[in-house]
Design a protein around this motif. Structure first.
Motif, PDB file in Angstrom:
ATOM      1  N   UNK A   1       0.850  -1.202   0.000  1.00 50.77           N
ATOM      2  CA  UNK A   1       0.000   0.000   0.000  1.00 50.77           C
ATOM      3  C   UNK A   1       0.879   1.244   0.000  1.00 50.77           C
ATOM      4  N   UNK A   2       0.564   2.205  -0.856  1.00 56.18           N
ATOM      5  CA  UNK A   2       1.358   3.430  -0.939  1.00 56.18           C
ATOM      6  C   UNK A   2       1.115   4.315   0.277  1.00 56.18           C
ATOM      7  N   UNK A   3       2.159   5.069   0.634  1.00 56.39           N
ATOM      8  CA  UNK A   3       2.019   6.023   1.729  1.00 56.39           C
ATOM      9  C   UNK A   3       1.211   7.233   1.273  1.00 56.39           C
ATOM     10  N   UNK A   4       1.400   7.659   0.047  1.00 48.00           N
ATOM     11  CA  UNK A   4       0.702   8.829  -0.483  1.00 48.00           C
ATOM     12  C   UNK A   4      -0.430   8.363  -1.390  1.00 48.00           C
ATOM     13  N   UNK A   5      -1.643   8.562  -0.961  1.00 50.14           N
ATOM     14  CA  UNK A   5      -2.795   8.149  -1.747  1.00 50.14           C
ATOM     15  C   UNK A   5      -3.788   9.286  -1.793  1.00 50.14           C
ATOM     16  N   UNK A   6      -4.829   9.140  -2.573  1.00 51.19           N
ATOM     17  CA  UNK A   6      -5.781  10.230  -2.720  1.00 51.19           C
ATOM     18  C   UNK A   6      -6.714  10.316  -1.513  1.00 51.19           C
ATOM     19  N   UNK A   7      -7.033  11.546  -1.158  1.00 50.46           N
ATOM     20  CA  UNK A   7      -7.958  11.828  -0.058  1.00 50.46           C
ATOM     21  C   UNK A   7      -9.010  12.770  -0.625  1.00 50.46           C
ATOM     22  N   UNK A   8     -10.274  12.406  -0.532  1.00 52.32           N
ATOM     23  CA  UNK A   8     -11.344  13.216  -1.089  1.00 52.32           C
ATOM     24  C   UNK A   8     -12.051  13.992   0.001  1.00 52.32           C
ATOM     25  N   UNK A   9     -12.133  15.309  -0.176  1.00 49.32           N
ATOM     26  CA  UNK A   9     -12.826  16.182   0.771  1.00 49.32           C
ATOM     27  C   UNK A   9     -13.935  16.912   0.034  1.00 49.32           C
ATOM     28  N   UNK A  10     -15.048  17.149   0.727  1.00 51.60           N
ATOM     29  CA  UNK A  10     -16.175  17.851   0.124  1.00 51.60           C
ATOM     30  C   UNK A  10     -16.344  19.213   0.774  1.00 51.60           C
TER      31      UNK A  10
END
Length: 245
Positions: A1-10
């Motif tokens: 698993x990558x350390x830097x992944x996408x994070x979605x905020x609304x």
């Protein structure tokens, strides 16, 4: 698993922001750069006040306190939302919602670096960052902040694929621009907000030609956007600029 992944905020406006949290390596390098800058400032102050005796020593202690605790806060509250080290690494600090960091949150996350430091050399902070997919240390968890890469995001992307569909009536140039602009934000809006905006355009939607007639308003309006862009389905009447002929 990558350390830097996408994070979605609304955001409160319903816009979905795709953020890329910074991992341990990028943040570690940023910290080393800032540490070198702070040490350089501290040495400069030491040389300057070294001949003032006890008074100079007192000034040196105050300077050390300010550099240790307020150096990050001052820079995080600027427009760049990042210390010089973070700027070099292309990072910035934001709230969990993707909005600019607040003074209270910045102060909280930096004061809690003391908790991240235990038992030594930021052991607790490193474990927290490696454990979590968003790479948050303890200070970030308490303050509700996130350190992300400050890559520029395009407001408009490509129009998603959809079966071209003629509008229910001729569209003005302004209406055509609005439909294409809406479609280009498909990756930036939450599905709920995307479909809500599509329902506002019900008067320009033609009949539902999908199998079973169960297409959503957003799917049908995406078809209109494809039609406005000059893409035509097989057997459909030819149009120009959204007006039939």
């Amino acid at each position: 698993m990558r350390l830097d992944t996408l994070y979605t905020a609304e955001t409160p406006e319903g816009i979905a922001l795709s953020l890329r949290p910074a991992g341990l390596f990028a943040r570690g390098l940023a910290y080393l750069i800032d540490f070198a800058i702070r040490m350089g400032i501290f040495v400069g102050i030491s040389i300057t006040v070294g001949m003032l005796g006890k008074m100079g020593f007192g000034i040196l202690l105050v300077a050390y306190f300010c550099l240790e605790w307020f150096y990050p806060v001052i820079f995080e509250l600027t427009r760049a939302a990042a210390t010089p080290g973070k700027r070099v690494m292309g990072l910035r600090v934001v709230m969990d919602s993707g909005l600019p960091v607040t003074p209270a949150a910045s102060l909280t996350r930096n004061l809690l670096r003391a908790a991240d430091f235990v038992p030594s050399f930021y052991g607790a902070g490193i474990v927290s960052m490696l454990w979590r997919r968003d790479s948050k240390r303890l200070g970030d968890l308490a303050a509700g902040t996130l350190v992300v890469f400050s890559d520029q995001v395009s407001l408009h992307g490509s129009v998603p694929a959809a079966e071209p569909q003629a509008p229910a009536r001729p569209l003005t140039a302004r209406e055509q621009m609005a439909v294409v602009s809406w479609a280009g934000r498909a990756t930036r809006l939450t599905p709920e907000r995307f479909d809500e905006l599509a329902r506002i355009a019900q008067p320009v939607l033609g009949p539902d030609t999908s199998a079973g007639g169960g297409a959503s308003a957003s799917q049908r309006l995406l078809g209109v956007a494809q039609w406005v862009l000059g893409r035509r389905g097989g057997g459909a009447a030819q149009t120009r600029g959204g007006t039939t002929r």
